[in-house]
Write a protein that holds these residues in place. Structure first.
Motif, PDB file in Angstrom:
ATOM      1  N   ARG A  24      13.709 -59.644  15.652  1.00 25.88           N
ATOM      2  CA  ARG A  24      15.128 -59.416  15.903  1.00 25.88           C
ATOM      3  C   ARG A  24      15.354 -58.420  17.039  1.00 25.88           C
ATOM      4  O   ARG A  24      16.365 -58.478  17.747  1.00 25.88           O
ATOM      5  CB  ARG A  24      15.789 -58.904  14.618  1.00 25.88           C
ATOM      6  N   SER A  25      14.405 -57.519  17.233  1.00 27.01           N
ATOM      7  CA  SER A  25      14.535 -56.482  18.252  1.00 27.01           C
ATOM      8  C   SER A  25      14.013 -56.995  19.579  1.00 27.01           C
ATOM      9  O   SER A  25      12.811 -56.902  19.871  1.00 27.01           O
ATOM     10  CB  SER A  25      13.759 -55.228  17.839  1.00 27.01           C
ATOM     11  N   ILE A  26      14.908 -57.545  20.388  1.00 35.56           N
ATOM     12  CA  ILE A  26      14.537 -58.061  21.704  1.00 35.56           C
ATOM     13  C   ILE A  26      15.632 -57.715  22.702  1.00 35.56           C
ATOM     14  O   ILE A  26      16.743 -57.332  22.324  1.00 35.56           O
ATOM     15  CB  ILE A  26      14.301 -59.590  21.690  1.00 35.56           C
ATOM     16  N   PHE A  27      15.331 -57.889  23.974  1.00 31.64           N
ATOM     17  CA  PHE A  27      16.262 -57.597  25.065  1.00 31.64           C
ATOM     18  C   PHE A  27      17.535 -58.425  24.906  1.00 31.64           C
ATOM     19  O   PHE A  27      17.498 -59.582  24.482  1.00 31.64           O
ATOM     20  CB  PHE A  27      15.564 -57.897  26.385  1.00 31.64           C
ATOM     21  N   GLY A  28      18.674 -57.843  25.282  1.00 37.32           N
ATOM     22  CA  GLY A  28      19.957 -58.497  25.085  1.00 37.32           C
ATOM     23  C   GLY A  28      20.067 -59.857  25.745  1.00 37.32           C
ATOM     24  O   GLY A  28      20.615 -60.805  25.162  1.00 37.32           O
ATOM     25  N   SER A  29      19.561 -60.012  26.971  1.00 41.67           N
ATOM     26  CA  SER A  29      19.638 -61.300  27.657  1.00 41.67           C
ATOM     27  C   SER A  29      18.766 -62.356  26.987  1.00 41.67           C
ATOM     28  O   SER A  29      19.096 -63.551  27.010  1.00 41.67           O
ATOM     29  CB  SER A  29      19.234 -61.146  29.126  1.00 41.67           C
ATOM     30  N   THR A  30      17.648 -61.935  26.381  1.00 39.33           N
ATOM     31  CA  THR A  30      16.822 -62.880  25.636  1.00 39.33           C
ATOM     32  C   THR A  30      17.569 -63.372  24.410  1.00 39.33           C
ATOM     33  O   THR A  30      17.501 -64.560  24.048  1.00 39.33           O
ATOM     34  CB  THR A  30      15.479 -62.243  25.247  1.00 39.33           C
ATOM     35  N   HIS A  31      18.306 -62.474  23.755  1.00 42.33           N
ATOM     36  CA  HIS A  31      19.187 -62.882  22.652  1.00 42.33           C
ATOM     37  C   HIS A  31      20.151 -63.965  23.128  1.00 42.33           C
ATOM     38  O   HIS A  31      20.382 -64.951  22.427  1.00 42.33           O
ATOM     39  CB  HIS A  31      19.992 -61.673  22.150  1.00 42.33           C
ATOM     40  N   THR A  90       6.741 -55.804  22.078  1.00 40.29           N
ATOM     41  CA  THR A  90       6.131 -54.603  21.520  1.00 40.29           C
ATOM     42  C   THR A  90       5.600 -53.718  22.636  1.00 40.29           C
ATOM     43  O   THR A  90       4.786 -54.187  23.430  1.00 40.29           O
ATOM     44  CB  THR A  90       5.017 -54.941  20.492  1.00 40.29           C
ATOM     45  N   PRO A  91       6.123 -52.487  22.773  1.00 41.83           N
ATOM     46  CA  PRO A  91       7.247 -51.910  22.058  1.00 41.83           C
ATOM     47  C   PRO A  91       8.558 -52.656  22.361  1.00 41.83           C
ATOM     48  O   PRO A  91       8.705 -53.259  23.417  1.00 41.83           O
ATOM     49  CB  PRO A  91       7.312 -50.467  22.581  1.00 41.83           C
ATOM     50  N   THR A  92       9.491 -52.562  21.420  1.00 41.56           N
ATOM     51  CA  THR A  92      10.743 -53.292  21.551  1.00 41.56           C
ATOM     52  C   THR A  92      11.740 -52.531  22.421  1.00 41.56           C
ATOM     53  O   THR A  92      11.638 -51.326  22.619  1.00 41.56           O
ATOM     54  CB  THR A  92      11.382 -53.523  20.179  1.00 41.56           C
ATOM     55  N   ASN A  93      12.709 -53.278  22.910  1.00 37.97           N
ATOM     56  CA  ASN A  93      13.787 -52.719  23.730  1.00 37.97           C
ATOM     57  C   ASN A  93      15.091 -52.773  22.929  1.00 37.97           C
ATOM     58  O   ASN A  93      15.510 -53.857  22.540  1.00 37.97           O
ATOM     59  CB  ASN A  93      13.925 -53.558  25.005  1.00 37.97           C
ATOM     60  N   PRO A  94      15.744 -51.646  22.666  1.00 34.79           N
ATOM     61  CA  PRO A  94      15.475 -50.296  23.157  1.00 34.79           C
ATOM     62  C   PRO A  94      14.850 -49.359  22.128  1.00 34.79           C
ATOM     63  O   PRO A  94      14.666 -48.187  22.403  1.00 34.79           O
ATOM     64  CB  PRO A  94      16.884 -49.805  23.480  1.00 34.79           C
ATOM     65  N   GLY A  95      14.544 -49.875  20.947  1.00 32.00           N
ATOM     66  CA  GLY A  95      14.172 -48.981  19.853  1.00 32.00           C
ATOM     67  C   GLY A  95      12.732 -48.539  19.821  1.00 32.00           C
ATOM     68  O   GLY A  95      12.344 -47.779  18.937  1.00 32.00           O
ATOM     69  N   VAL A  96      11.889 -49.015  20.756  1.00 26.86           N
ATOM     70  CA  VAL A  96      10.458 -48.726  20.832  1.00 26.86           C
ATOM     71  C   VAL A  96       9.768 -48.853  19.474  1.00 26.86           C
ATOM     72  O   VAL A  96       8.935 -48.030  19.100  1.00 26.86           O
ATOM     73  CB  VAL A  96      10.155 -47.367  21.520  1.00 26.86           C
ATOM     74  N   ASP A  97      10.129 -49.922  18.741  1.00 27.17           N
ATOM     75  CA  ASP A  97       9.382 -50.288  17.539  1.00 27.17           C
ATOM     76  C   ASP A  97       8.178 -51.131  17.956  1.00 27.17           C
ATOM     77  O   ASP A  97       8.146 -51.713  19.048  1.00 27.17           O
ATOM     78  CB  ASP A  97      10.272 -51.083  16.580  1.00 27.17           C
TER      79      ASP A  97
END
Length: 392
Positions: free
Chosen positions: A107-114, A154-161
């Motif tokens: 779920r944690s991916i760059f906005g444009s990829t969403h 990984t790491p995710t954008n922007p939460g660095v998970d």
């Protein structure tokens, strides 16, 4: 190419042979097409029987040098260079997926990829199922007969998970899925997902690979059979990288290691400063012991990268005042620059997500993302501290 050479040497010494004026530095090949000695050579080139450049939308010496360097750094069999990171993302999916296919994505991916997953691919009846990084036990439940590909940052954008690449590789192999990893934040210097079992790796070369905010670029590398499909799609649809940008990015790779060493050193010191500051609610950086996936970071990354995320006490309004008080650092949506960049993701890079979607990936109103640059760390901290003080 000497496979025994170290990363830094590969980045500098893998280049086109000087065949024209015995040039030491790779020249620019600013040409749209290439010529042949005779009709038979031209026929064989178009038939793919000999390895000759045809047209710069298909291949070019500059783009090939850049791709070859990334392949060497990532341990990939082949690759293709694109005009931007999002061109790489979209073209990879478009080449490999067909109507009716399903993607699993963290779920944690760059906005444009969403946006690609939610708005563009559904036009061709390609669906996306999102999974939670914190609940990997539930992933098996969402695998369908038509699921073809799993995509993670990984790491995710922007939460660095972080995603455990060894675990996710086993998961994809068990379910016969293609594993695609966005390695933009780590760069091949800090992390090589193919070594953990990834099939394809994507980079927005616009970020740390360029490193100075000059040009756009993207690249996908990995298995030869998958790259063959991506190449065939891209050769006809035209998202290719320009020779000039490839030349710039290939030069940038020569300093990637030394730049990332400074980015990582500065980012860790900034994260430690923020963690000790009573005006900060929380800090996330992979190489802080407090990071939830700190153990994974130590296992699959050689350092923590150049991005720090934190929550500022006081919420959205305090966050706005904080940004307005920044003096030296830049306010922009880019990252990976030599200059430190401060961004408010919920109002910029991830603004197109709904509030509910942002909450599911912990993109809260108080979240600030800092792409830590190459300035002296004391000057970065001074600017952050004064902005905190003046935004109370």
């Amino acid at each position: 190419m000497n496979e025994d050479q170290r990363f830094e040497t590969q980045a500098i010494r893998q280049q086109i042979d000087g065949t024209h004026a015995q040039e030491h530095s790779t020249p620019l090949y600013l040409t749209s097409s290439f010529t042949y000695e005779n009709s038979e050579e031209m026929r064989a080139a178009f038939a793919g029987e000999i390895d000759k450049n045809i047209y710069s939308r298909f291949s070019n010496p500059n783009t090939q040098e850049f791709v070859d360097k990334i392949c060497a750094m990532e341990g990939a069999e082949a690759g293709y260079a694109f005009a931007s990171g999002m061109a790489a993302v979209f073209s990879t999916f478009a080449a490999l997926l067909a109507a009716g296919d399903n993607i699993i994505s963290c779920r944690s991916i760059f906005g444009s990829t969403h946006t690609v997953f939610n708005k563009i691919l559904p036009k061709w009846n390609i669906t996306t199922t999102y999974v939670d990084l914190k609940d990997t036990d539930s992933w098996q439940e969402v695998v369908k007969e038509n699921t073809k590909l799993l995509y993670v940052e990984t790491p995710t954008n922007p939460g660095v998970d972080l995603v455990d690449l060894s675990w996710v590789s086993e998961f994809t192999k068990k379910n016969d899925l293609i594993l695609v990893v966005d390695n933009c934040f780590a760069t091949p210097y800090l992390q090589q997902p193919i070594k953990f079992g990834a099939d394809l790796v994507i980079h927005s070369a616009t970020k740390f690979i360029d490193g100075q905010g000059r040009v756009l670029g993207g690249v996908t590398v990995g298995r030869q059979d998958l790259i063959d499909e991506i190449y065939a799609f891209s050769r006809s649809t035209g998202p290719s990288m320009s020779p000039f940008n490839a030349w710039v990015l290939s030069k940038s790779l020569e300093t990637l290691a030394v730049r990332m060493d400074r980015h990582c050193d500065n980012a860790l010191k900034l994260a430690q400063f923020l963690e000790s500051n009573d005006q900060i609610a929380w800090v996330k950086y992979p190489f802080l012991p407090s990071h939830p996936q700190h153990e994974i970071a130590n296992r699959q990354m050689s350092a923590g990268g150049g991005v720090v995320s934190f929550g500022i006490k006081g919420g959205l309004e305090r966050g706005k005042r904080f940004l307005d008080e920044i003096k030296m650092c830049s306010l922009t949506a880019n990252l990976g620059d030599s200059r430190t960049i401060v961004t408010h993701p919920s109002s910029t890079t991830h603004a197109k997500l709904t509030e509910g979607e942002r909450q599911k990936v912990d993109i809260t109103p108080e979240l600030i993302r800092v792409s830590v640059g190459l300035e002296h760390i004391d000057d970065i901290i001074v600017d952050i501290q004064q902005a905190l003080n003046h935004s109370i």
